[in-house]
Design an enzyme around this catalytic site. Structure first.
Site, PDB file in Angstrom:
ATOM      1  N   ARG A 138      -3.557   5.338  -9.660  1.00  0.00           N
ATOM      2  CA  ARG A 138      -3.655   4.313  -8.603  1.00  0.00           C
ATOM      3  C   ARG A 138      -5.005   3.616  -8.663  1.00  0.00           C
ATOM      4  O   ARG A 138      -5.990   4.207  -9.068  1.00  0.00           O
ATOM      5  CB  ARG A 138      -3.526   4.965  -7.228  1.00  0.00           C
ATOM      6  CG  ARG A 138      -2.126   5.350  -6.858  1.00  0.00           C
ATOM      7  CD  ARG A 138      -2.091   5.890  -5.440  1.00  0.00           C
ATOM      8  NE  ARG A 138      -2.425   4.854  -4.462  1.00  0.00           N
ATOM      9  CZ  ARG A 138      -2.776   5.114  -3.198  1.00  0.00           C
ATOM     10  NH1 ARG A 138      -2.864   6.341  -2.781  1.00  0.00           N
ATOM     11  NH2 ARG A 138      -3.052   4.120  -2.374  1.00  0.00           N
TER      12      ARG A 138
ATOM     13  N   GLU B 108       0.872  -1.176   0.000  1.00  0.00           N
ATOM     14  CA  GLU B 108       0.000   0.000   0.000  1.00  0.00           C
ATOM     15  C   GLU B 108       0.911   1.230   0.000  1.00  0.00           C
ATOM     16  O   GLU B 108       1.613   1.480   0.978  1.00  0.00           O
ATOM     17  CB  GLU B 108      -0.908  -0.058   1.238  1.00  0.00           C
ATOM     18  CG  GLU B 108      -2.068   0.895   1.189  1.00  0.00           C
ATOM     19  CD  GLU B 108      -2.921   0.757  -0.073  1.00  0.00           C
ATOM     20  OE1 GLU B 108      -3.286  -0.384  -0.437  1.00  0.00           O
ATOM     21  OE2 GLU B 108      -3.224   1.786  -0.702  1.00  0.00           O
TER      22      GLU B 108
ATOM     23  N   ILE C 252      -3.168  -6.841  -8.641  1.00  0.00           N
ATOM     24  CA  ILE C 252      -3.938  -6.719  -7.397  1.00  0.00           C
ATOM     25  C   ILE C 252      -4.137  -5.246  -7.073  1.00  0.00           C
ATOM     26  O   ILE C 252      -3.184  -4.547  -6.735  1.00  0.00           O
ATOM     27  CB  ILE C 252      -3.217  -7.424  -6.222  1.00  0.00           C
ATOM     28  CG1 ILE C 252      -2.971  -8.897  -6.556  1.00  0.00           C
ATOM     29  CG2 ILE C 252      -4.040  -7.300  -4.937  1.00  0.00           C
ATOM     30  CD1 ILE C 252      -2.093  -9.617  -5.549  1.00  0.00           C
ATOM     31  N   ARG C 253      -5.353  -4.775  -7.210  1.00  0.00           N
ATOM     32  CA  ARG C 253      -5.646  -3.334  -7.016  1.00  0.00           C
ATOM     33  C   ARG C 253      -4.533  -2.497  -7.636  1.00  0.00           C
ATOM     34  O   ARG C 253      -3.959  -1.608  -7.007  1.00  0.00           O
ATOM     35  CB  ARG C 253      -5.849  -3.018  -5.527  1.00  0.00           C
ATOM     36  CG  ARG C 253      -7.121  -3.637  -4.955  1.00  0.00           C
ATOM     37  CD  ARG C 253      -7.281  -3.366  -3.479  1.00  0.00           C
ATOM     38  NE  ARG C 253      -6.231  -4.015  -2.706  1.00  0.00           N
ATOM     39  CZ  ARG C 253      -5.220  -3.396  -2.133  1.00  0.00           C
ATOM     40  NH1 ARG C 253      -5.099  -2.094  -2.227  1.00  0.00           N
ATOM     41  NH2 ARG C 253      -4.318  -4.069  -1.463  1.00  0.00           N
TER      42      ARG C 253
ATOM     43  N   CYS D 281       4.007  -2.775  -8.567  1.00  0.00           N
ATOM     44  CA  CYS D 281       2.702  -2.313  -8.075  1.00  0.00           C
ATOM     45  C   CYS D 281       2.858  -1.075  -7.174  1.00  0.00           C
ATOM     46  O   CYS D 281       3.179  -0.012  -7.687  1.00  0.00           O
ATOM     47  CB  CYS D 281       1.970  -3.461  -7.406  1.00  0.00           C
ATOM     48  SG  CYS D 281       0.193  -3.204  -7.384  1.00  0.00           S
TER      49      CYS D 281
ATOM     50  N   GLU E 236       6.407 -11.545  -8.641  1.00  0.00           N
ATOM     51  CA  GLU E 236       6.849 -12.387  -7.518  1.00  0.00           C
ATOM     52  C   GLU E 236       5.769 -13.360  -7.058  1.00  0.00           C
ATOM     53  O   GLU E 236       6.030 -14.229  -6.231  1.00  0.00           O
ATOM     54  CB  GLU E 236       7.335 -11.504  -6.355  1.00  0.00           C
ATOM     55  CG  GLU E 236       6.257 -10.849  -5.495  1.00  0.00           C
ATOM     56  CD  GLU E 236       5.556  -9.646  -6.142  1.00  0.00           C
ATOM     57  OE1 GLU E 236       5.771  -9.377  -7.332  1.00  0.00           O
ATOM     58  OE2 GLU E 236       4.772  -8.995  -5.428  1.00  0.00           O
TER      59      GLU E 236
ATOM     60  N   HIS F  51       2.456  -8.239 -10.379  1.00  0.00           N
ATOM     61  CA  HIS F  51       3.302  -8.836  -9.337  1.00  0.00           C
ATOM     62  C   HIS F  51       4.033 -10.074  -9.862  1.00  0.00           C
ATOM     63  O   HIS F  51       3.552 -11.198  -9.649  1.00  0.00           O
ATOM     64  CB  HIS F  51       2.419  -9.292  -8.167  1.00  0.00           C
ATOM     65  CG  HIS F  51       1.885  -8.186  -7.330  1.00  0.00           C
ATOM     66  ND1 HIS F  51       2.496  -7.759  -6.179  1.00  0.00           N
ATOM     67  CD2 HIS F  51       0.787  -7.415  -7.476  1.00  0.00           C
ATOM     68  CE1 HIS F  51       1.795  -6.782  -5.638  1.00  0.00           C
ATOM     69  NE2 HIS F  51       0.750  -6.558  -6.410  1.00  0.00           N
TER      70      HIS F  51
HETATM   71  N1  GLN Z   1      -3.467  -0.229  -4.436  1.00  0.00           N
HETATM   72  C1  GLN Z   1      -2.146  -0.137  -3.914  1.00  0.00           C
HETATM   73  C2  GLN Z   1      -1.675   1.306  -3.826  1.00  0.00           C
HETATM   74  O1  GLN Z   1      -2.316   2.171  -4.328  1.00  0.00           O
HETATM   75  C3  GLN Z   1      -1.175  -0.963  -4.737  1.00  0.00           C
HETATM   76  C4  GLN Z   1      -1.582  -2.405  -4.696  1.00  0.00           C
HETATM   77  C5  GLN Z   1      -0.453  -3.378  -4.739  1.00  0.00           C
HETATM   78  O2  GLN Z   1       0.717  -3.043  -4.544  1.00  0.00           O
HETATM   79  N2  GLN Z   1      -0.796  -4.623  -4.937  1.00  0.00           N
HETATM   80  O3  GLN Z   1      -0.666   1.574  -3.264  1.00  0.00           O
END
Ligand code: GLN
Length: 179
Positions: free
Chosen positions: A99, A48, A126-127, A79, A164, A162
């Site tokens: 984002r 995050e 992922i997001r 990410c 990884e 990702h």
């Molecule tokens: N949504 C996260 C952000 O804005 C990033 C998500 C992630 O690293 N999987 O920081």
């Protein structure tokens, strides 16, 4: 070769495992003392970015990390790690980022697509963010559904996804070769 993996928050352990599979030595960075160890490259993991930004400042790591990257330390951001390198954060890469670009509900998905210089690879989002704008020095390495999801500027490599979290070691291998 030794790689520092920023371990303030997020998916750092998975990156360390990828490096281990490649036979590359690494260590985790949680504070300034860790940061001062010798390193040939840095990985900034997903997580995050808001939280990572807060901790990086609390630990007085913001300026040293920024300076090292500007002075040529190779860095790989995935990410949230990609977000950390953009103009609004560490500002080492000439990219603007959206984002949570895929929306909160359907924000996570898997696909397989091409990355320049590597070929077809698994991509777990992922997001995830994507890159909205790139400056002259930035090379676009992958476009998925019309959005930039991987790029490179000098010794800086970023992916929205990702690598990884899947079995393929190819993106990490690419980063190691860049060093
Ligand atoms: N949504 C996260 C952000 O804005 C990033 C998500 C992630 O690293 N999987 O920081």
């Amino acid at each position: 070769m030794v790689i520092a993996v920023l371990a303030l928050q997020g998916a750092f352990a998975e990156h360390q495992q990828m490096l281990q599979h490649l036979g590359v030595e690494s260590f985790l960075v949680r504070n300034l003392e860790d940061w001062e160890r010798h390193k040939d490259g840095l990985i900034i993991p997903g997580g995050e970015s808001t939280a990572m930004m807060r901790i990086i400042k609390d630990e007085n790591l913001f300026d040293p990390i920024r300076e090292a990257i500007i002075n040529g330390l190779p860095v790989f951001g995935t990410c949230a790690g990609l977000i950390m390198l953009d103009k609004e954060h560490l500002n080492t890469m000439d990219i603007t980022v959206k984002r949570n670009a895929y929306g909160r509900q359907l924000g996570s998905f898997y696909t397989e697509d091409e990355m320049k210089g590597i070929g077809k690879i698994p991509m777990t989002f992922i997001r995830a963010p994507y890159i909205e704008g790139v400056g002259d020095g930035v090379e676009v390495l992958s476009v998925v559904d019309g959005h930039i999801v991987a790029a490179k500027q000098g010794k800086q490599l970023v992916t929205s996804f990702h690598p990884e979290l899947n079995d393929s070691l190819k993106v990490h291998e690419h980063f190691i070769k860049m060093i």
